[in-house]
Design a protein around this motif. Structure first.
Motif, PDB file in Angstrom:
ATOM      1  N   GLU A 208       0.862  -1.183   0.000  1.00  0.00           N
ATOM      2  CA  GLU A 208       0.000   0.000   0.000  1.00  0.00           C
ATOM      3  C   GLU A 208       0.901   1.237   0.000  1.00  0.00           C
ATOM      4  N   THR A 209       1.058   1.837  -1.202  1.00  0.00           N
ATOM      5  CA  THR A 209       2.073   2.869  -1.377  1.00  0.00           C
ATOM      6  C   THR A 209       1.552   4.295  -1.240  1.00  0.00           C
ATOM      7  N   ASN A 210       0.229   4.489  -1.269  1.00  0.00           N
ATOM      8  CA  ASN A 210      -0.336   5.842  -1.187  1.00  0.00           C
ATOM      9  C   ASN A 210       0.280   6.723  -2.284  1.00  0.00           C
ATOM     10  N   ALA A 211       0.885   7.849  -1.885  1.00  0.00           N
ATOM     11  CA  ALA A 211       1.472   8.764  -2.871  1.00  0.00           C
ATOM     12  C   ALA A 211       2.970   8.540  -3.051  1.00  0.00           C
ATOM     13  N   ALA A 212       3.496   7.475  -2.483  1.00  0.00           N
ATOM     14  CA  ALA A 212       4.932   7.196  -2.591  1.00  0.00           C
ATOM     15  C   ALA A 212       5.299   6.879  -4.035  1.00  0.00           C
ATOM     16  N   GLU A 213       6.592   7.098  -4.357  1.00  0.00           N
ATOM     17  CA  GLU A 213       7.063   6.894  -5.730  1.00  0.00           C
ATOM     18  C   GLU A 213       8.247   5.926  -5.736  1.00  0.00           C
ATOM     19  N   LEU A 214       8.256   5.032  -6.733  1.00  0.00           N
ATOM     20  CA  LEU A 214       9.367   4.090  -6.905  1.00  0.00           C
ATOM     21  C   LEU A 214      10.173   4.498  -8.130  1.00  0.00           C
ATOM     22  N   ARG A 215      11.496   4.538  -7.974  1.00  0.00           N
ATOM     23  CA  ARG A 215      12.391   4.807  -9.092  1.00  0.00           C
ATOM     24  C   ARG A 215      13.419   3.678  -9.195  1.00  0.00           C
ATOM     25  N   VAL A 216      13.444   3.010 -10.356  1.00  0.00           N
ATOM     26  CA  VAL A 216      14.446   1.968 -10.606  1.00  0.00           C
ATOM     27  C   VAL A 216      15.552   2.609 -11.430  1.00  0.00           C
ATOM     28  N   GLU A 217      16.707   2.830 -10.811  1.00  0.00           N
ATOM     29  CA  GLU A 217      17.781   3.594 -11.445  1.00  0.00           C
ATOM     30  C   GLU A 217      18.473   2.807 -12.557  1.00  0.00           C
ATOM     31  N   ASP A 218      18.781   1.547 -12.318  1.00  0.00           N
ATOM     32  CA  ASP A 218      19.413   0.695 -13.332  1.00  0.00           C
ATOM     33  C   ASP A 218      19.033  -0.753 -13.049  1.00  0.00           C
ATOM     34  N   ASP A 219      19.567  -1.668 -13.853  1.00  0.00           N
ATOM     35  CA  ASP A 219      19.061  -3.039 -13.787  1.00  0.00           C
ATOM     36  C   ASP A 219      20.183  -4.042 -13.599  1.00  0.00           C
ATOM     37  N   LEU A 220      19.772  -5.248 -13.185  1.00  0.00           N
ATOM     38  CA  LEU A 220      20.731  -6.308 -12.885  1.00  0.00           C
ATOM     39  C   LEU A 220      20.012  -7.650 -12.923  1.00  0.00           C
ATOM     40  N   THR A 221      20.659  -8.647 -13.496  1.00  0.00           N
ATOM     41  CA  THR A 221      20.139 -10.017 -13.472  1.00  0.00           C
ATOM     42  C   THR A 221      21.025 -10.849 -12.557  1.00  0.00           C
ATOM     43  N   PHE A 222      20.431 -11.513 -11.583  1.00  0.00           N
ATOM     44  CA  PHE A 222      21.190 -12.296 -10.623  1.00  0.00           C
ATOM     45  C   PHE A 222      20.354 -13.483 -10.164  1.00  0.00           C
ATOM     46  N   LYS A 223      20.965 -14.369  -9.383  1.00  0.00           N
ATOM     47  CA  LYS A 223      20.292 -15.583  -8.924  1.00  0.00           C
ATOM     48  C   LYS A 223      19.711 -15.376  -7.528  1.00  0.00           C
ATOM     49  N   ALA A 224      18.462 -15.874  -7.342  1.00  0.00           N
ATOM     50  CA  ALA A 224      17.797 -15.738  -6.041  1.00  0.00           C
ATOM     51  C   ALA A 224      16.586 -16.652  -6.018  1.00  0.00           C
ATOM     52  N   ASP A 225      15.977 -16.754  -4.831  1.00  0.00           N
ATOM     53  CA  ASP A 225      14.667 -17.376  -4.693  1.00  0.00           C
ATOM     54  C   ASP A 225      13.642 -16.270  -4.949  1.00  0.00           C
ATOM     55  N   PRO A 226      12.921 -16.292  -6.078  1.00  0.00           N
ATOM     56  CA  PRO A 226      12.061 -15.161  -6.445  1.00  0.00           C
ATOM     57  C   PRO A 226      11.005 -14.833  -5.396  1.00  0.00           C
TER      58      PRO A 226
END
Length: 549
Positions: free
Chosen positions: A428-446
């Protein structure tokens, strides 16, 4: 000058160097059986230059004119010098060193080679390397008288060749496998030096370099007779672990001291089938479980059993069995299994033994509110409802903490931007903003990674306000990513405590959100640290991820 084609000694000389050249060139066809690529390249260069060197000797002996003889002799000098470099490359690679890959050594070797080649090919101008004269004994040939530049270059060449011999000798003396045959072959490569000295000091042999003959014997011995032992000794030199060498029929051919210490039954077992002498090792090779459990001094130890074939798979020459001690890893794995079992029991306790009474209390409270009109406006009833809701949140968070703390077993390639966006949509983000500056592919448990992001996002919104800006990006100098915000930040004195279960600065908070983040990070084998963002807010850096190219 006239060339004698009838003298038996002349024919013997020509025949010996022809055979040496052919032996070197034919041996080139066998080198694909050698497993190590650098060793294969070094030996290939050694055989090629040595074969060319022997061919130059033949040309020197049979050419009808002095100019042709001098051309062949000079060509042989150039190839002989190149053979020294190939010998050092081969010795470095075979003994597991990295000198042959060092850029400084390579540049220095090329510079020295160019200078010495220039000295050799310009000999007609300065006559400092050699002079010649025609002689009639032991058969008509062009005798070479070496000068001071020759002895300087020869001294350097033999000094460098000795370095290679030392590297091989050190390898042969440090390992426990039988190296006598290869040690004899290496010794033969140096034996022609005796002929060189005899040719220079006596009239019994002509003054010519005999090294190609020794290299030819070495080549034939390695390529056609001892190639399996050649590979086995190199593998043994790279390892201190127990090693068992088998022939093509799975009979024990050789073992090192570490293997004999681990398995006393190997003493005198050469020539016996592995299945008969060490049936459990043979079973490990035939099964999907390559871990061998042995009792030593009253405690179990674990060994990972692997096999490496000699040469190519089609060669059928045999294989080496390597036993790597993985006791610490296996004990850690068993401890993780026990820990997972305890976590499962804890999760079951929370899920059933606590949630069931809570569900009963919540249900009864709803019935009470329906039956008694005053309950909806009663302050005590409101407090009970808040307490029940908080208990539900605590149970959910504790379950998540228990489950996300288990080590990750299923790894998948994930895209940083996709996981961040998906997680943002679940909060629940309300008026908050998300910015993804750059990207990366890596291994994880999704799944667990998404919960990690959700908890970090909730933390930023809870402490930074409904209009906070959250940034996600890649760490510039280390394999990892960050989540930052422009909120009030976290005081430096609290940055270690924020991951403790139950720690919270908000009255309505559970204190488990960042604890779950820390457990998720640990379950992946990563590290997390808290710093200050560029805007003065909180910045969480996750380090040690495995990047997918």
């Amino acid at each position: 000058m006239a060339v004698s084609t009838t003298s038996p000694l002349f024919l013997l000389y020509v025949g010996l160097f022809v055979v040496a050249a052919l032996a070197c060139f034919i041996s080139l066809t066998r080198l694909q059986r050698i497993t190590n690529a650098d060793t294969r390249r070094g030996l290939w260069a050694l055989l090629l230059t040595s074969g060319g060197w022997a061919t130059a000797h033949v040309g020197f002996l049979v050419s009808p004119t002095i100019s042709l003889k001098l051309a062949w002799y000079t060509f042989g000098l150039v190839l002989g010098l190149a053979a020294v470099g190939a010998w050092l490359y081969f010795c470095s690679a075979y003994t597991g060193r990295t000198y042959h890959r060092n850029p400084t050594y390579r540049r220095l070797a090329i510079a020295v080679y160019i200078v010495l080649v220039a000295v050799k090919v310009t000999n007609p101008l300065h006559q400092g390397y050699f002079t010649t004269t025609a002689v009639a004994t032991p058969f008509p040939h062009l005798s070479v008288y070496t000068g001071p530049l020759h002895w300087t270059a020869m001294g350097l060449s033999y000094a460098l060749a000795f370095v290679g011999y030392f590297m091989l000798l050190e390898l042969f003396t440090e390992i426990d496998l039988d190296t006598r045959a290869l040690l004899a072959l290496v010794g033969i490569t140096g034996l022609p030096v005796v002929f060189d000295i005899i040719g220079y000091t006596t009239p019994y042999l002509i003054d010519i370099t005999y090294e190609p003959l020794g290299v030819a014997v070495f080549a034939v011995g390695v390529a056609f007779v001892y190639i399996d032992q050649f590979d086995a000794i190199q593998l043994a030199g790279e390892r201190d672990e127990p090693i068992i060498a088998l022939d093509a029929s799975n009979h024990i051919r050789d073992t090192n001291r570490a293997a004999q210490t681990l398995f006393p039954d190997l003493d005198g077992a050469e020539g016996t089938p592995l299945k008969t002498t060490l049936p459990r090792v043979a079973d490990c090779l035939d099964s999907d479980d390559a871990i061998l459990k042995l009792q030593q001094e009253g405690r179990p130890r674990y060994y990972h059993v692997t096999e490496t074939p000699y040469g190519t798979a089609k060669a059928g020459l045999g294989r080496t069995i390597l036993l790597t001690d993985v006791t610490d890893r296996e004990r850690y794995r068993e401890e993780l299994v026990r820990q997972n079992e305890r976590l499962e029991q804890f999760a079951s306790l929370v899920s059933h033994d606590l949630r069931n009474p809570l569900n009963v209390a919540t249900g009864r409270f709803e019935l009470l509110r329906g039956d008694v009109e005053e309950v909806a406006e009663n302050e005590h009833a409101a407090a009970i409802e808040r307490a029940l809701t908080r208990m539900e949140d605590l149970i959910r968070q504790i379950l998540s903490l228990a489950r996300d703390g288990r080590p990750v077993e299923q790894w998948d390639a994930v895209l940083l931007s996709s996981v961040a966006q998906n997680s943002w949509e679940m909060v629940e983000t309300n008026a908050a903003e998300l910015r993804v500056e750059d990207d990366l592919t890596f291994k994880a448990d999704p799944t667990r990674l998404q919960r990690l992001f959700e908890n970090l996002f909730r933390n930023s919104i809870d402490h930074g306000g409904p209009d906070v800006t959250v940034s996600v990006g890649v760490l510039p100098d280390r394999p990892g990513f960050y989540v930052a915000d422009d909120g009030p930040g976290i005081p430096e004195s609290d940055r270690e405590s924020v991951f403790d279960p139950g720690y919270t600065t908000r009255e309505e908070g559970t204190g488990f959100g960042l604890a779950i983040v820390a457990e998720t990070v640990a379950a992946h084998g990563w590290k997390i640290q808290v710093t200050e963002s560029e805007t003065g807010g909180a910045r969480f850096e996750i380090l040690g991820v495995e990047i997918v190219a």
